[in-house]
Design an enzyme around this catalytic site. Structure first.
Site, PDB file in Angstrom:
ATOM      1  N   GLY A  18     -27.087  -2.622   5.452  1.00  0.00           N
ATOM      2  CA  GLY A  18     -26.363  -3.848   5.747  1.00  0.00           C
ATOM      3  C   GLY A  18     -26.011  -4.568   4.461  1.00  0.00           C
ATOM      4  O   GLY A  18     -26.373  -4.136   3.373  1.00  0.00           O
ATOM      5  N   ASP A  49     -31.979   5.475  18.117  1.00  0.00           N
ATOM      6  CA  ASP A  49     -33.230   6.186  18.358  1.00  0.00           C
ATOM      7  C   ASP A  49     -34.412   5.511  17.652  1.00  0.00           C
ATOM      8  O   ASP A  49     -34.261   4.489  16.986  1.00  0.00           O
ATOM      9  CB  ASP A  49     -33.083   7.647  17.923  1.00  0.00           C
ATOM     10  CG  ASP A  49     -33.655   8.607  18.958  1.00  0.00           C
ATOM     11  OD1 ASP A  49     -34.704   8.278  19.539  1.00  0.00           O
ATOM     12  OD2 ASP A  49     -33.065   9.684  19.173  1.00  0.00           O
ATOM     13  N   GLU A  73     -29.819   8.344   5.447  1.00  0.00           N
ATOM     14  CA  GLU A  73     -29.557   6.966   5.014  1.00  0.00           C
ATOM     15  C   GLU A  73     -28.080   6.847   4.654  1.00  0.00           C
ATOM     16  O   GLU A  73     -27.573   7.626   3.839  1.00  0.00           O
ATOM     17  CB  GLU A  73     -30.403   6.610   3.783  1.00  0.00           C
ATOM     18  CG  GLU A  73     -31.897   6.605   4.017  1.00  0.00           C
ATOM     19  CD  GLU A  73     -32.411   5.289   4.586  1.00  0.00           C
ATOM     20  OE1 GLU A  73     -31.669   4.288   4.500  1.00  0.00           O
ATOM     21  OE2 GLU A  73     -33.537   5.266   5.100  1.00  0.00           O
TER      22      GLU A  73
END
Length: 268
Positions: free
Chosen positions: A161, A136, A184
């Site tokens: 990442g 999104d 998160e």
């Protein structure tokens, strides 16, 4: 691939950062990632395995390539990693079968499966997005992060990442997960299949994940089919500060998860 892995590990250990042969080997691996033929992490015999040598390839590519101007329509960047779709034409998008709306940025070596929808978002190097997933608006998919099939990653979510340190693992979101807006997930956390994360949940490696029914505390993993909301953990010292945590309010089976709306699951 075993020969490539040995060559990459040798170059890394000997700190060799130049040479046409090494550059060709690095490009071969990056192209395989870009086409989904290789993944930085994959599930083997029921456990997630991260191939550290592939992370080394990405890091070596930064050494081997200098910054150049990257143009895409009216936009310009100055970087050493090309964009995935810079030279694509209509037939390339038709062949790859995913939808990318204006504002979506995908760097080369990230793989996007068929039937994915990318709203304005950023997908970093080495990432993998499974079939049928919705990414999104204003989502960030970090380098090497692994997103499963049929997930919904809601607006403003950050998926962490990792490239360094080498022993660290990327975030993994398994199939059929929902990650709520502005949440998160970072530091190698694994969100197992069918889990539902409410909006505004922050989970890292040291975040306490508390099962409300059992009071069990776990770290780094959201169990399959858990429904998770933000919470606070009582202070360890009287009068001290509370700490934020993630709370598993219920766990549902696959059948319930498939038949029940997300909003209904999050009522508690």
């Amino acid at each position: 691939m075993q020969e490539l892995e040995a060559a990459i590990n040798k170059a890394w250990e000997e700190k060799v950062y130049t040479g046409d042969a090494l550059k060709a080997q690095v490009e071969t691996v990056l192209d395989a990632l870009n086409r989904g033929q290789l993944r930085v992490s994959e599930k083997i015999d029921g456990a997630w395995v991260t191939h550290q040598w592939i992370k080394k390839v990405i890091l070596l590519s930064f050494r081997l390539n200098g910054n150049v101007i990257i143009e895409n329509g009216p936009f310009q960047w100055f970087d050493r990693v090309p964009l995935k779709c810079t030279d694509w034409k209509n037939e390339d998008f038709v062949q790859n079968k995913f939808r990318s709306v204006p504002g979506a940025i995908i760097r080369h070596s990230a793989y996007v499966s068929p039937n994915v929808v990318l709203m304005p978002s950023f997908v970093n190097v080495g990432a993998y997005i499974g079939a049928g997933t919705m990414i999104d608006t204003w989502v960030t998919i970090g380098s090497c992060a692994q997103i499963g099939a049929n997930c919904h990653i809601s607006g403003g979510v950050g998926i962490g990442g990792v490239l360094e340190p080498l022993q660290a693992n990327p975030v993994i979101i398994e199939d059929n997960c929902f990650i709520g807006a502005r949440s998160e997930i970072a530091e190698g956390v694994i969100v197992e299949e069918g889990a539902v994360i409410s909006m505004g949940v922050f989970i890292g490696a040291s975040t306490k994940i508390v099962n409300r029914e059992t009071n069990e505390v776990i770290y780094g993993r959201v169990p399959a089919y858990s429904v998770v909301v933000p919470g606070t953990f009582p202070p360890s010292i009287k009068g001290g500060p509370s700490l934020s945590c993630a709370v598993i309010i219920k766990q549902v089976d696959e059948r319930t998860r498939s038949k029940t709306g997300i909003n209904e699951l999050l009522r508690y």
